[in-house]
Design a protein around this motif. Sequence first.
Motif, PDB file in Angstrom:
ATOM      1  N   ARG A 176       0.806  -1.219   0.000  1.00 19.28           N
ATOM      2  CA  ARG A 176       0.000   0.000   0.000  1.00 19.28           C
ATOM      3  C   ARG A 176       0.838   1.267   0.000  1.00 19.28           C
ATOM      4  O   ARG A 176       0.399   2.303  -0.463  1.00 19.28           O
ATOM      5  CB  ARG A 176      -0.942   0.016   1.204  1.00 19.28           C
ATOM      6  CG  ARG A 176      -2.073  -0.946   1.063  1.00 19.28           C
ATOM      7  CD  ARG A 176      -3.039  -0.788   2.194  1.00 19.28           C
ATOM      8  NE  ARG A 176      -4.144  -1.692   2.006  1.00 19.28           N
ATOM      9  CZ  ARG A 176      -5.243  -1.655   2.713  1.00 19.28           C
ATOM     10  NH1 ARG A 176      -5.364  -0.764   3.663  1.00 19.28           N
ATOM     11  NH2 ARG A 176      -6.204  -2.497   2.480  1.00 19.28           N
ATOM     12  N   ASP A 177       2.031   1.195   0.523  1.00 20.92           N
ATOM     13  CA  ASP A 177       2.895   2.368   0.544  1.00 20.92           C
ATOM     14  C   ASP A 177       3.265   2.826  -0.861  1.00 20.92           C
ATOM     15  O   ASP A 177       3.550   4.001  -1.085  1.00 20.92           O
ATOM     16  CB  ASP A 177       4.173   2.079   1.334  1.00 20.92           C
ATOM     17  CG  ASP A 177       3.899   1.855   2.812  1.00 20.92           C
ATOM     18  OD1 ASP A 177       2.854   2.355   3.305  1.00 20.92           O
ATOM     19  OD2 ASP A 177       4.717   1.181   3.464  1.00 20.92           O
ATOM     20  N   LYS A 178       3.240   1.920  -1.822  1.00 17.29           N
ATOM     21  CA  LYS A 178       3.578   2.281  -3.200  1.00 17.29           C
ATOM     22  C   LYS A 178       2.445   3.014  -3.910  1.00 17.29           C
ATOM     23  O   LYS A 178       2.624   3.497  -5.023  1.00 17.29           O
ATOM     24  CB  LYS A 178       3.970   1.038  -3.986  1.00 17.29           C
ATOM     25  CG  LYS A 178       5.284   0.462  -3.520  1.00 17.29           C
ATOM     26  CD  LYS A 178       5.713  -0.679  -4.392  1.00 17.29           C
ATOM     27  CE  LYS A 178       7.057  -1.213  -3.928  1.00 17.29           C
ATOM     28  NZ  LYS A 178       7.523  -2.322  -4.758  1.00 17.29           N
ATOM     29  N   LEU A 179       1.276   3.104  -3.288  1.00 16.25           N
ATOM     30  CA  LEU A 179       0.167   3.859  -3.863  1.00 16.25           C
ATOM     31  C   LEU A 179       0.276   5.355  -3.555  1.00 16.25           C
ATOM     32  O   LEU A 179      -0.533   6.140  -4.011  1.00 16.25           O
ATOM     33  CB  LEU A 179      -1.172   3.318  -3.358  1.00 16.25           C
ATOM     34  CG  LEU A 179      -1.531   1.934  -3.873  1.00 16.25           C
ATOM     35  CD1 LEU A 179      -2.786   1.430  -3.181  1.00 16.25           C
ATOM     36  CD2 LEU A 179      -1.713   1.953  -5.370  1.00 16.25           C
ATOM     37  N   PHE A 180       1.263   5.726  -2.793  1.00 19.94           N
ATOM     38  CA  PHE A 180       1.517   7.129  -2.493  1.00 19.94           C
ATOM     39  C   PHE A 180       2.489   7.640  -3.544  1.00 19.94           C
ATOM     40  O   PHE A 180       3.659   7.303  -3.535  1.00 19.94           O
ATOM     41  CB  PHE A 180       2.119   7.251  -1.080  1.00 19.94           C
ATOM     42  CG  PHE A 180       2.211   8.653  -0.595  1.00 19.94           C
ATOM     43  CD1 PHE A 180       1.098   9.306  -0.113  1.00 19.94           C
ATOM     44  CD2 PHE A 180       3.420   9.327  -0.626  1.00 19.94           C
ATOM     45  CE1 PHE A 180       1.188  10.601   0.356  1.00 19.94           C
ATOM     46  CE2 PHE A 180       3.516  10.617  -0.174  1.00 19.94           C
ATOM     47  CZ  PHE A 180       2.391  11.260   0.321  1.00 19.94           C
ATOM     48  N   LYS A 181       2.004   8.422  -4.507  1.00 19.27           N
ATOM     49  CA  LYS A 181       2.805   8.856  -5.649  1.00 19.27           C
ATOM     50  C   LYS A 181       3.245  10.303  -5.471  1.00 19.27           C
ATOM     51  O   LYS A 181       2.471  11.162  -5.060  1.00 19.27           O
ATOM     52  CB  LYS A 181       2.012   8.723  -6.946  1.00 19.27           C
ATOM     53  CG  LYS A 181       1.473   7.330  -7.199  1.00 19.27           C
ATOM     54  CD  LYS A 181       2.572   6.314  -7.338  1.00 19.27           C
ATOM     55  CE  LYS A 181       2.002   4.948  -7.665  1.00 19.27           C
ATOM     56  NZ  LYS A 181       2.988   3.924  -7.726  1.00 19.27           N
ATOM     57  N   ASN A 182       4.497  10.562  -5.841  1.00 16.00           N
ATOM     58  CA  ASN A 182       5.055  11.895  -5.656  1.00 16.00           C
ATOM     59  C   ASN A 182       5.136  12.653  -6.970  1.00 16.00           C
ATOM     60  O   ASN A 182       4.683  12.189  -8.016  1.00 16.00           O
ATOM     61  CB  ASN A 182       6.432  11.805  -4.992  1.00 16.00           C
ATOM     62  CG  ASN A 182       7.434  11.058  -5.839  1.00 16.00           C
ATOM     63  OD1 ASN A 182       7.169  10.705  -6.974  1.00 16.00           O
ATOM     64  ND2 ASN A 182       8.597  10.809  -5.271  1.00 16.00           N
ATOM     65  N   LEU A 183       5.740  13.811  -6.921  1.00 14.93           N
ATOM     66  CA  LEU A 183       5.844  14.714  -8.062  1.00 14.93           C
ATOM     67  C   LEU A 183       6.555  14.064  -9.244  1.00 14.93           C
ATOM     68  O   LEU A 183       6.125  14.209 -10.386  1.00 14.93           O
ATOM     69  CB  LEU A 183       6.592  15.978  -7.615  1.00 14.93           C
ATOM     70  CG  LEU A 183       6.842  17.055  -8.642  1.00 14.93           C
ATOM     71  CD1 LEU A 183       5.541  17.693  -9.053  1.00 14.93           C
ATOM     72  CD2 LEU A 183       7.774  18.100  -8.076  1.00 14.93           C
ATOM     73  N   ASP A 184       7.621  13.335  -8.992  1.00 18.99           N
ATOM     74  CA  ASP A 184       8.382  12.712 -10.075  1.00 18.99           C
ATOM     75  C   ASP A 184       7.543  11.676 -10.829  1.00 18.99           C
ATOM     76  O   ASP A 184       7.549  11.635 -12.055  1.00 18.99           O
ATOM     77  CB  ASP A 184       9.650  12.056  -9.536  1.00 18.99           C
ATOM     78  CG  ASP A 184      10.600  13.055  -8.912  1.00 18.99           C
ATOM     79  OD1 ASP A 184      10.613  14.225  -9.375  1.00 18.99           O
ATOM     80  OD2 ASP A 184      11.313  12.686  -7.968  1.00 18.99           O
ATOM     81  N   TYR A 185       6.817  10.841 -10.102  1.00 18.01           N
ATOM     82  CA  TYR A 185       5.991   9.823 -10.733  1.00 18.01           C
ATOM     83  C   TYR A 185       4.887  10.467 -11.570  1.00 18.01           C
ATOM     84  O   TYR A 185       4.639  10.069 -12.704  1.00 18.01           O
ATOM     85  CB  TYR A 185       5.370   8.905  -9.675  1.00 18.01           C
ATOM     86  CG  TYR A 185       4.422   7.884 -10.262  1.00 18.01           C
ATOM     87  CD1 TYR A 185       4.892   6.654 -10.698  1.00 18.01           C
ATOM     88  CD2 TYR A 185       3.065   8.157 -10.391  1.00 18.01           C
ATOM     89  CE1 TYR A 185       4.036   5.720 -11.241  1.00 18.01           C
ATOM     90  CE2 TYR A 185       2.205   7.230 -10.941  1.00 18.01           C
ATOM     91  CZ  TYR A 185       2.685   6.018 -11.360  1.00 18.01           C
ATOM     92  OH  TYR A 185       1.828   5.097 -11.912  1.00 18.01           O
TER      93      TYR A 185
END
Length: 143
Positions: free
Chosen positions: A116-125
């Motif tokens: 679930r932590d990979k569902l937090f997307k940042n500016l680069d993604y």
Amino acid sequence: MLGLAKGLKYTLKQLSKERVTYDYPNQAVPMPDRFRGIQKFYPEKCIVCNQCVAICPTDCITLTGKKHPDQSKRGKVIDTYNINFEICILCDLCTEVCPTEAIIMTNNFELSEYNRDKLFKNLDYLNENDTNLRGTVPNNSNN
């Protein structure tokens, strides 16, 4: 016996029809023009007005900015932009209120992860999320 003949007739008729399934990982699924997928973010267009954060019904967007490094220019420069896709409902409200169209919806829809932590997307993604890809996953770097 008549019921068996009707069933067999229906089955044979369905065999001659065109398939409606896709070989998904190998063949892209065609999406409608107005499909709302993962957002693409253009940081160079963002003026850090926070309208997308204010209108988000699930509060899944975080946006921070800092003063412009050039003292002669007014306004802010974007520092961080994050979306938590664990709770995002892809409602398209953030794209509607953006005055500079820095956020757009794409046809990318693949968000499946084992963590679930990979569902937090940042500016680069969100900046790498390509709008031309239909039904495929963007470059999956570590957030």
